[in-house]
Design an enzyme around this catalytic site. Structure first.
Site, PDB file in Angstrom:
ATOM      1  N   TYR A  54       7.018  11.191  -3.432  1.00 39.74           N
ATOM      2  CA  TYR A  54       5.944  10.890  -2.492  1.00 39.74           C
ATOM      3  C   TYR A  54       5.758  11.995  -1.453  1.00 39.74           C
ATOM      4  O   TYR A  54       4.642  12.168  -0.941  1.00 39.74           O
ATOM      5  CB  TYR A  54       6.163   9.526  -1.839  1.00 39.74           C
ATOM      6  N   ARG A  57       3.349  14.137  -3.246  1.00 43.67           N
ATOM      7  CA  ARG A  57       2.022  13.518  -3.249  1.00 43.67           C
ATOM      8  C   ARG A  57       1.374  13.620  -1.871  1.00 43.67           C
ATOM      9  O   ARG A  57       0.169  13.810  -1.737  1.00 43.67           O
ATOM     10  CB  ARG A  57       2.119  12.034  -3.644  1.00 43.67           C
ATOM     11  N   GLN A  89      -8.067   1.672  -4.579  1.00 50.79           N
ATOM     12  CA  GLN A  89      -6.731   1.672  -5.162  1.00 50.79           C
ATOM     13  C   GLN A  89      -5.984   2.958  -4.816  1.00 50.79           C
ATOM     14  O   GLN A  89      -4.801   3.074  -5.119  1.00 50.79           O
ATOM     15  CB  GLN A  89      -6.838   1.542  -6.684  1.00 50.79           C
ATOM     16  N   HIS A 107      -3.368  -0.549  -2.147  1.00 49.67           N
ATOM     17  CA  HIS A 107      -2.052  -0.049  -2.540  1.00 49.67           C
ATOM     18  C   HIS A 107      -1.385   0.759  -1.445  1.00 49.67           C
ATOM     19  O   HIS A 107      -0.463   1.534  -1.712  1.00 49.67           O
ATOM     20  CB  HIS A 107      -2.174   0.788  -3.823  1.00 49.67           C
ATOM     21  N   CYS A 118      12.552  -4.223   8.872  1.00 49.58           N
ATOM     22  CA  CYS A 118      11.791  -5.020   9.846  1.00 49.58           C
ATOM     23  C   CYS A 118      10.295  -5.028   9.586  1.00 49.58           C
ATOM     24  O   CYS A 118       9.560  -5.794  10.212  1.00 49.58           O
ATOM     25  CB  CYS A 118      12.075  -4.522  11.260  1.00 49.58           C
ATOM     26  N   CYS A 137      13.596  -0.427  14.660  1.00 49.13           N
ATOM     27  CA  CYS A 137      14.887  -1.120  14.575  1.00 49.13           C
ATOM     28  C   CYS A 137      16.055  -0.178  14.328  1.00 49.13           C
ATOM     29  O   CYS A 137      17.203  -0.629  14.303  1.00 49.13           O
ATOM     30  CB  CYS A 137      14.841  -2.187  13.490  1.00 49.13           C
ATOM     31  N   THR A 174     -12.283   4.126 -11.922  1.00 50.78           N
ATOM     32  CA  THR A 174     -11.066   3.357 -12.173  1.00 50.78           C
ATOM     33  C   THR A 174     -10.979   2.986 -13.658  1.00 50.78           C
ATOM     34  O   THR A 174     -12.007   2.788 -14.318  1.00 50.78           O
ATOM     35  CB  THR A 174     -10.996   2.101 -11.285  1.00 50.78           C
ATOM     36  N   LEU A 200     -16.261   8.343 -15.196  1.00 50.05           N
ATOM     37  CA  LEU A 200     -16.346   9.503 -16.070  1.00 50.05           C
ATOM     38  C   LEU A 200     -16.572   9.074 -17.517  1.00 50.05           C
ATOM     39  O   LEU A 200     -17.398   9.638 -18.239  1.00 50.05           O
ATOM     40  CB  LEU A 200     -15.076  10.347 -15.950  1.00 50.05           C
ATOM     41  N   ALA A 217     -17.839  11.904 -10.896  1.00 47.24           N
ATOM     42  CA  ALA A 217     -18.149  11.150  -9.682  1.00 47.24           C
ATOM     43  C   ALA A 217     -18.947  11.982  -8.688  1.00 47.24           C
ATOM     44  O   ALA A 217     -19.856  11.462  -8.020  1.00 47.24           O
ATOM     45  CB  ALA A 217     -16.866  10.640  -9.038  1.00 47.24           C
TER      46      ALA A 217
END
Length: 232
Positions: A54, A57, A89, A107, A118, A137, A174, A200, A217
């Site tokens: 991530y 990303r 999404q 998402h 927490c 926390c 999508t 597409l 798009a």
């Protein structure tokens, strides 16, 4: 056509901004086993691997810019006489950066962090690591604020309500393979909405739509928005 519009967007709308799709040949899930990087179990097994995934990303998303499709939807929201809701999404913030205000991230968002203990949420730094402490926390349970497979998508009560009140439902970029989003077209249609796919290629649920238009798009979304605004 007047009334409220609900628009679902997926990875295809951000592909022209340089962000990889997930399910196409060569997509992200073809290169990374989703059970390793996109499930609570994968995070429990190897949090460093998940954070590394991530972090990459997040860097990619922050370097990307909105494309003409994002800009067109922001223009639609600003000028349409009814309400326009973007349900995405995607975990990038390209809709917001293009100027759209009413966006619901099913998402989660890659630029946010969450404490698995927490539940506190905050803006994510460029790099996240397993030992990072929650600012609320102090527990070292920081995770990306994204929805993994096996977790409940966010904002669902509001999304279902808006789908059932919409005059028009549009799905953009999508695959039509992931539920509950794949069922939006059927739910909106049952409530009386006209349904349109902009993609597409035909999605898995293309036959459920009243109308389909296919192409990049960045080309077909601005053309459709121009048509809509010409009617106002």
């Amino acid at each position: 056509m007047a009334g409220d519009i609900v628009i679902l967007t997926g990875a295809g709308i951000s592909a022209e901004s340089g962000l990889g799709t997930f399910r196409d040949a060569g997509g992200i899930w073809a290169r990374y086993p989703l059970e390793d990087v996109a499930t609570p179990e994968g995070f429990a097994r190897d949090p460093a691997l998940v954070h590394d995934f991530y972090n990459a990303r997040r860097r990619q998303a922050r370097a990307a810019s909105p494309n003409p499709a994002h800009a067109a939807l922001a223009r639609l929201e600003a000028s349409w006489p009814g309400r326009v809701l973007i349900v995405t999404q995607n975990i990038d913030s390209l809709h917001e950066r293009a100027g759209t205000r009413a966006v619901r991230h099913m998402h989660g968002r890659i630029d946010r962090a969450r404490c698995a203990g927490c539940g506190h949420r905050w803006d994510a730094p460029d790099e996240m690591h397993p030992h990072d402490a929650c600012p609320a926390c102090t527990a070292p349970r920081t995770r990306p604020d994204v929805v993994w497979f096996g977790e409940m998508p966010e904002h669902m009560d509001e999304i279902w309500d808006r789908l059932r009140a919409a005059a028009l439902f549009v799905s953009i970029g999508t695959s039509g393979n992931v539920y509950p989003a794949a069922a939006f077209v059927q739910d909106a249609a049952r409530a009386g909405a006209y349904t349109l796919e902009l993609n597409l290629d035909p999605s898995a649920g293309a036959a459920d739509f009243d109308e389909t238009r296919h192409g990049p798009a960045g080309r077909i979304v601005p053309a459709w928005v121009d048509e809509m605004l010409a009617r106002t």
